[in-house]
Design an enzyme around this catalytic site. Structure first.
Site, PDB file in Angstrom:
ATOM      1  N   ASP A 197      -7.505  13.335  15.898  1.00  0.00           N
ATOM      2  CA  ASP A 197      -7.500  11.976  16.433  1.00  0.00           C
ATOM      3  C   ASP A 197      -8.660  11.796  17.413  1.00  0.00           C
ATOM      4  OD1 ASP A 197      -5.017   9.713  17.105  1.00  0.00           O
ATOM      5  OD2 ASP A 197      -6.722   9.899  18.463  1.00  0.00           O
ATOM      6  N   GLY A 256     -12.036   5.632   9.854  1.00  0.00           N
ATOM      7  CA  GLY A 256     -10.625   5.775  10.225  1.00  0.00           C
ATOM      8  C   GLY A 256     -10.267   7.241  10.118  1.00  0.00           C
ATOM      9  N   ASN A 257      -9.034   7.565   9.737  1.00  0.00           N
ATOM     10  CA  ASN A 257      -8.716   8.966   9.471  1.00  0.00           C
ATOM     11  C   ASN A 257      -9.552   9.476   8.308  1.00  0.00           C
ATOM     12  OD1 ASN A 257      -6.788   9.667  11.478  1.00  0.00           O
ATOM     13  ND2 ASN A 257      -5.394   8.226  10.478  1.00  0.00           N
ATOM     14  N   GLY A 258      -9.682   8.622   7.283  1.00  0.00           N
ATOM     15  CA  GLY A 258     -10.687   8.845   6.241  1.00  0.00           C
ATOM     16  C   GLY A 258     -11.918   8.053   6.667  1.00  0.00           C
ATOM     17  N   GLU A 260      -8.047  -4.919   4.720  1.00  0.00           N
ATOM     18  CA  GLU A 260      -7.921  -4.599   3.295  1.00  0.00           C
ATOM     19  C   GLU A 260      -6.774  -5.367   2.645  1.00  0.00           C
ATOM     20  OE1 GLU A 260      -8.100  -0.578   4.912  1.00  0.00           O
ATOM     21  OE2 GLU A 260      -9.020   0.030   3.033  1.00  0.00           O
ATOM     22  N   HIS A 307     -16.994   2.651   7.497  1.00  0.00           N
ATOM     23  CA  HIS A 307     -15.535   2.576   7.670  1.00  0.00           C
ATOM     24  C   HIS A 307     -15.091   3.913   8.265  1.00  0.00           C
ATOM     25  CE1 HIS A 307     -11.315   1.469   6.581  1.00  0.00           C
ATOM     26  NE2 HIS A 307     -11.216   2.777   6.780  1.00  0.00           N
ATOM     27  N   GLY A 346     -10.347   2.345  12.516  1.00  0.00           N
ATOM     28  CA  GLY A 346      -9.829   2.627  13.863  1.00  0.00           C
ATOM     29  C   GLY A 346     -10.888   3.160  14.819  1.00  0.00           C
ATOM     30  N   ARG A 359      -9.407   9.579  19.606  1.00  0.00           N
ATOM     31  CA  ARG A 359      -9.065   9.237  20.994  1.00  0.00           C
ATOM     32  C   ARG A 359      -8.767  10.507  21.793  1.00  0.00           C
ATOM     33  NH1 ARG A 359      -4.899   4.587  20.297  1.00  0.00           N
ATOM     34  NH2 ARG A 359      -4.808   5.915  18.464  1.00  0.00           N
ATOM     35  N   ARG A 394      -2.363  -1.877  -3.714  1.00  0.00           N
ATOM     36  CA  ARG A 394      -3.564  -1.045  -3.546  1.00  0.00           C
ATOM     37  C   ARG A 394      -3.447   0.123  -4.517  1.00  0.00           C
ATOM     38  NH1 ARG A 394      -4.877   3.439   0.920  1.00  0.00           N
ATOM     39  NH2 ARG A 394      -7.038   3.751   0.340  1.00  0.00           N
ATOM     40  N   HIS A 408     -12.502   3.257  -0.300  1.00  0.00           N
ATOM     41  CA  HIS A 408     -12.521   2.253   0.771  1.00  0.00           C
ATOM     42  C   HIS A 408     -13.241   0.979   0.313  1.00  0.00           C
ATOM     43  CE1 HIS A 408     -12.368   5.666   4.003  1.00  0.00           C
ATOM     44  NE2 HIS A 408     -11.150   5.187   3.801  1.00  0.00           N
ATOM     45  N   ARG A 417     -10.444  16.071   6.775  1.00  0.00           N
ATOM     46  CA  ARG A 417     -11.238  16.434   5.594  1.00  0.00           C
ATOM     47  C   ARG A 417     -12.634  16.871   6.010  1.00  0.00           C
ATOM     48  NH1 ARG A 417     -10.280  10.899   2.695  1.00  0.00           N
ATOM     49  NH2 ARG A 417      -8.045  10.802   3.087  1.00  0.00           N
ATOM     50  N   ASN A 422       0.881  -1.166   0.000  1.00  0.00           N
ATOM     51  CA  ASN A 422       0.000   0.000   0.000  1.00  0.00           C
ATOM     52  C   ASN A 422       0.920   1.218   0.000  1.00  0.00           C
ATOM     53  OD1 ASN A 422      -1.740   2.073   0.543  1.00  0.00           O
ATOM     54  ND2 ASN A 422      -2.762   1.067   2.263  1.00  0.00           N
TER      55      ASN A 422
HETATM   56  P1  ADP Z   1      -6.321   5.131   8.802  1.00  0.00           P
HETATM   57  O1  ADP Z   1      -7.529   5.628   8.102  1.00  0.00           O
HETATM   58  O2  ADP Z   1      -5.160   6.075   8.737  1.00  0.00           O
HETATM   59  O3  ADP Z   1      -5.967   3.686   8.507  1.00  0.00           O
HETATM   60  P2  ADP Z   1      -7.262   4.106  11.342  1.00  0.00           P
HETATM   61  O4  ADP Z   1      -8.268   3.186  10.721  1.00  0.00           O
HETATM   62  O5  ADP Z   1      -6.126   3.486  12.066  1.00  0.00           O
HETATM   63  O6  ADP Z   1      -6.719   5.184  10.350  1.00  0.00           O
HETATM   64  O7  ADP Z   1      -8.083   5.033  12.384  1.00  0.00           O
HETATM   65  C1  ADP Z   1      -7.476   6.068  13.071  1.00  0.00           C
HETATM   66  C2  ADP Z   1      -8.514   6.691  13.992  1.00  0.00           C
HETATM   67  O8  ADP Z   1      -8.968   5.706  14.938  1.00  0.00           O
HETATM   68  C3  ADP Z   1      -7.971   7.861  14.819  1.00  0.00           C
HETATM   69  O9  ADP Z   1      -8.931   8.920  14.859  1.00  0.00           O
HETATM   70  C4  ADP Z   1      -7.860   7.249  16.200  1.00  0.00           C
HETATM   71  O10 ADP Z   1      -7.998   8.189  17.230  1.00  0.00           O
HETATM   72  C5  ADP Z   1      -9.045   6.314  16.197  1.00  0.00           C
HETATM   73  N1  ADP Z   1      -8.938   5.366  17.305  1.00  0.00           N
HETATM   74  C6  ADP Z   1      -8.070   4.363  17.475  1.00  0.00           C
HETATM   75  N2  ADP Z   1      -8.247   3.779  18.697  1.00  0.00           N
HETATM   76  C7  ADP Z   1      -9.253   4.437  19.297  1.00  0.00           C
HETATM   77  C8  ADP Z   1      -9.936   4.326  20.559  1.00  0.00           C
HETATM   78  N3  ADP Z   1      -9.597   3.399  21.441  1.00  0.00           N
HETATM   79  N4  ADP Z   1     -10.945   5.178  20.819  1.00  0.00           N
HETATM   80  C9  ADP Z   1     -11.319   6.117  19.935  1.00  0.00           C
HETATM   81  N5  ADP Z   1     -10.722   6.289  18.729  1.00  0.00           N
HETATM   82  C10 ADP Z   1      -9.713   5.463  18.419  1.00  0.00           C
END
Ligand code: ADP
Length: 401
Positions: free
Chosen positions: A283, A210-212, A384, A208, A331, A285, A91, A180, A241, A7
């Site tokens: 983020d 994640g960051n995206g 993925e 899905h 995530g 978290r 990818r 995705h 975004r 990737n």
């Molecule tokens: P990417 O799209 O870069 O692959 P990920 O799928 O790893 O990203 O997701 C990253 C996101 O997941 C971040 O916003 C991170 O804070 C969030 N995340 C990971 N663990 C936790 C958690 N325990 N509680 C809340 N959010 C979390």
């Protein structure tokens, strides 16, 4: 057979080496900050042995040279020679309308991939660099492209045509593509396996996050609508975004702030979403921690994120004519009980009833809906890379349908 899955991003390459006997990764790693100061590559193999190296990684080609060196490392490597790598699965973010499925890279394909660069200038050039470096460093080995967009090409025109002059679709291909795809595909199939579902007679909404982040409506196993659009900027609020914004508001901002095209693109993709609203972090978290400590804008960012998500879930249940299963992945989807709670709160009228204890106590994968909930709510870690490895094997064995 051993398949290397790559990737390739702008400054990073994530990789996994799969053995097709088990389809379990025998090594996984990450080369990061390629072409930048502080570059690093690290790899963990199936027996948890780690190798890391910090130093300069000039470009994608050099990163792949390091990856090969790590995989064949005498002490902590997993193969004796690079000749053991039978194929490479890549990818590729954007396949346009041309690539409806994973494709063996031969003849004019690289040329066709370059043709898609205009559609995804931030992603595709790096994906192509990864492919070209593999052709150079592992000559004669088949390379397969697996597209983020392919799963969504089953969308009907009513879902992918924008309310713009139709000529712009014909002339420049302006339409919804969605991204995705491998993740939405994977979790919808995994939901079938977990619930013993008749996939060909099912309505699934997959989130899905994640960051995206994107949501997809999956009817009878096929994507019929998805929240990302011509680019991955549309739809949900994301880490950096914006997601959906009144396009006329953007034109207004460009005028008032005197922004050019490049600056406006950066504004929408790097300074918006969770970071833009909260002013503290992209983020989730960190935002949850900040909100707990009383940071009002962090709370607002979470509220906007989950409210938008809830609207999409309900809209897609409408598009599907019902909802049998709601899946959270990525995530945030896999880890944030708070996001899952806020995004489903109030959707009980549609038969989606969360079980708070299950939601809070879940580890890894499972059902988090109440036993009496008409529709099931699942958390499924996405994979993925596995989809890319499986597709690569299928393309090579001629079994791709
Ligand atoms: P990417 O799209 O870069 O692959 P990920 O799928 O790893 O990203 O997701 C990253 C996101 O997941 C971040 O916003 C991170 O804070 C969030 N995340 C990971 N663990 C936790 C958690 N325990 N509680 C809340 N959010 C979390």
């Amino acid at each position: 057979m051993k398949i290397l899955v790559l990737n390739s991003g702008s400054s990073s390459i994530k990789y996994q080496l799969f053995d097709t006997e088990t389809f379990k990764p025998i090594a996984r790693g990450l080369a990061e900050r390629i072409g930048l100061r502080g570059a690093k590559i690290s790899q963990t193999n199936a027996t948890n042995h780690k190798i890391t190296l910090s130093g300069e990684i000039l470009d994608h080609q050099q990163a792949i040279e390091y990856i090969i060196a790590f995989l064949t490392d005498e002490e902590k490597g997993v193969i004796d020679s690079v000749d053991e790598v039978d194929a490479i699965g890549h990818r590729v973010v954007h396949g346009g309308e041309k690539f409806t499925q994973s494709t063996l890279i031969e003849n004019d394909i690289i040329h066709d991939l370059h043709g898609c660069v205009d559609l995804a200038p931030l992603h595709n050039p790096h994906n192509i660099k990864g492919i070209e470096a593999c052709e150079l460093l592992m000559p004669g080995r088949p390379n397969v492209a697996v597209f983020d967009t392919a799963f969504h090409l089953t969308m009907p025109s009513k879902a992918y045509i924008y309310g713009l002059p139709y000529i712009l679709y014909k002339r420049h291909g302006i339409r919804r593509f969605g991204f995705h795809g491998t993740s939405h595909y994977y979790v919808s199939r995994k939901a079938r396996d977990i619930l013993n579902l008749d996939l060909l007679n099912s309505n699934i909404v997959t989130c899905h996050l994640g960051n995206g982040a994107s949501v997809t409506a999956v009817k009878n196993g096929q994507s019929i609508d998805t929240s990302m659009g011509f680019t991955p900027t549309e739809g949900l609020i994301m880490g950096t975004r914006s997601g959906d914004v009144d396009s006329a508001a953007l034109l207004h901002i460009m005028r008032r702030e005197d922004l050019n095209n490049r600056e406006a693109t950066t504004l929408l993709n790097k300074h918006s979403g969770l970071i833009g609203i909260s002013g503290v972090s992209s983020d989730m978290r960190e935002l949850e921690d900040e909100a707990k400590d009383g940071n009002k804008r962090a709370k607002l960012a979470i509220d906007v994120f989950t409210y938008r998500l809830k609207k999409y879930i309900a809209a897609y249940a409408g598009a599907l004519g019902g909802i049998d299963v709601l899946v959270f992945t990525g995530g945030i989807g896999e880890n944030s009980a708070l996001v899952r709670k806020l995004a489903t709160e109030g959707l009980e009228f549609m038969g989606l009833v969360l079980d708070d204890d299950k939601n809070n106590q879940l580890e890894d994968e499972g059902i988090i809906s109440h036993i009496d909930s008409k529709s099931k709510i699942l958390v499924i870690p996405t994979n993925e890379e596995l989809v890319i490895a499986l597709d690569t094997e299928r393309v090579l064995s001629g079994n791709l349908k």
